[in-house]
Design an enzyme around this catalytic site. Structure first.
Site, short mmCIF file in Angstrom:
data_model
loop_
_atom_site.label_atom_id
_atom_site.label_comp_id
_atom_site.label_asym_id
_atom_site.label_seq_id
_atom_site.Cartn_x
_atom_site.Cartn_y
_atom_site.Cartn_z
N LEU A 1 11.83 -19.72 -3.05
CA LEU A 1 10.65 -18.99 -2.57
C LEU A 1 9.45 -19.24 -3.49
CD1 LEU A 1 9.45 -16.61 -0.78
CD2 LEU A 1 10.18 -15.11 -2.64
N ASP B 1 0.82 -1.21 0.00
CA ASP B 1 0.00 0.00 0.00
C ASP B 1 0.86 1.26 0.00
OD1 ASP B 1 -2.29 1.49 0.05
OD2 ASP B 1 -2.66 1.22 2.19
N HIS C 1 2.54 3.12 -9.04
CA HIS C 1 2.36 1.67 -9.23
C HIS C 1 3.60 1.06 -9.91
CE1 HIS C 1 -1.57 1.95 -7.63
NE2 HIS C 1 -2.11 2.58 -8.66
C1 FPP Z 1 -2.17 0.10 -3.23
O1 FPP Z 1 -1.66 1.41 -3.21
C2 FPP Z 1 -1.66 -0.57 -4.39
C3 FPP Z 1 -2.44 -1.18 -5.34
C4 FPP Z 1 -3.90 -1.24 -5.29
C5 FPP Z 1 -1.80 -1.79 -6.51
C6 FPP Z 1 -0.58 -2.57 -6.18
C7 FPP Z 1 0.05 -2.95 -7.43
C8 FPP Z 1 1.37 -2.99 -7.63
C9 FPP Z 1 2.39 -2.70 -6.61
C10 FPP Z 1 1.85 -3.45 -8.93
C11 FPP Z 1 1.77 -4.95 -8.90
C12 FPP Z 1 2.67 -5.51 -9.82
C13 FPP Z 1 3.15 -6.76 -9.69
C14 FPP Z 1 4.08 -7.17 -10.72
C15 FPP Z 1 2.80 -7.69 -8.60
P1 FPP Z 1 -2.67 2.61 -3.42
O2 FPP Z 1 -2.81 2.87 -4.86
O3 FPP Z 1 -3.95 2.30 -2.72
O4 FPP Z 1 -1.91 3.76 -2.71
P2 FPP Z 1 -2.56 4.98 -1.92
O5 FPP Z 1 -3.34 4.36 -0.78
O6 FPP Z 1 -1.37 5.74 -1.47
O7 FPP Z 1 -3.42 5.73 -2.90
#
Ligand code: FPP
Length: 238
Positions: free
Chosen positions: A133, A23, A40
């Site tokens: 892993l 997050d 992201h």
């Molecule tokens: C939450 O942060 C994150 C997500 C909903 C997306 C997570 C996705 C990735 C890290 C990319 C995944 C890729 C792979 C290859 C596994 P948020 O957007 O809710 O952040 P915020 O709360 O600060 O707005």
């Protein structure tokens, strides 16, 4: 090469299974006046480096929350962006394979675009012999949704109600072939589970931190595990 080559960290008590809620990508981008997509993209890089590091220290299972059943509520542009990051990652999983990392997906994958489903199948097959892993990527995953799916399967099996045990539920979850998480890490200053592994985390330990996911480094994983090492897990006993 430096004479002081960094020693591989060892822990007295490494959890078997760590689950992470990745997050804070959006806030990380906002702090830098960048679009959420940049957050992201940075989060995806962090995921790769943390998975590699987890493999190096000998962790057996790492489960990351990439996209929840609720994330479809985000603007289409952002959903497309996350799916594209995933596509790019799946097109380039050889390095994981070369490092002996197994890749698996959990969640309701049936609604994903066909090409992503194919890429997932290929990545899972290509890495199926890996003995290091095991990384589980939770995609279109929701804990309640998972339990609903499990209940449907159980009912369809025709089992007698009195024969249903906790094991029956566990055996019908997406995580049926992996142990429950011992340790759940949530960065970004939020203190909730957000529908993540709600059945499986009944006895997990938790670690929260203000670090935003793109800033999360191996040293933070070390800190979290050191903290875990000081916990006294009693599982309801004394
Ligand atoms: C939450 O942060 C994150 C997500 C909903 C997306 C997570 C996705 C990735 C890290 C990319 C995944 C890729 C792979 C290859 C596994 P948020 O957007 O809710 O952040 P915020 O709360 O600060 O707005």
């Amino acid at each position: 090469m430096s004479l002081f080559k960094k020693q591989k960290k060892t822990f007295d008590n490494l959890p078997t299974h760590i689950a992470i809620i990745m997050d804070g990508n959006g806030r990380w981008a906002k702090k830098r006046s960048l679009p959420r997509s940049a957050g992201h993209a940075a989060g995806s890089k962090t995921f790769k480096s943390i998975a590699r590091y987890a493999n190096k220290i000998g962790l057996k299972y790492l489960t990351v929350y990439a996209f929840s059943t609720e994330n479809w509520k985000r603007p289409k542009e952002e959903v497309d962006n996350i799916m594209n990051i995933l596509r790019d990652y799946l097109l380039d999983t050889d390095s994981f394979k070369n490092e002996n990392i197994m890749l698996r997906f959990i969640g309701d994958l049936t609604v994903l675009d066909e090409d992503i489903k194919e890429l997932i199948k290929k990545a899972e097959k290509d890495s199926s012999e890996a003995t290091g892993l095991r990384v589980n990527i939770a995609l279109n995953y929701g804990g309640r949704d998972e339990i609903v799916h499990a209940v449907r399967r159980i009912v369809e099996s025709g089992i007698k109600p009195e024969k249903i045990t906790e094991d029956t539920i566990s055996e019908n979850l997406y995580t049926h072939d992996i142990p429950d998480p011992d340790f759940i890490i949530r960065p970004s200053g939020e203190y909730r589970l957000s529908n993540y592994l709600i059945w499986q985390s009944a006895y997990a330990e938790y670690w929260f931190s203000d670090i935003l996911w793109p800033d999360f480094k191996p040293k933070h994983l070390d800190m979290a595990i050191e903290d875990y090492n000081n916990r006294n897990r009693r599982y309801g006993g004394i």
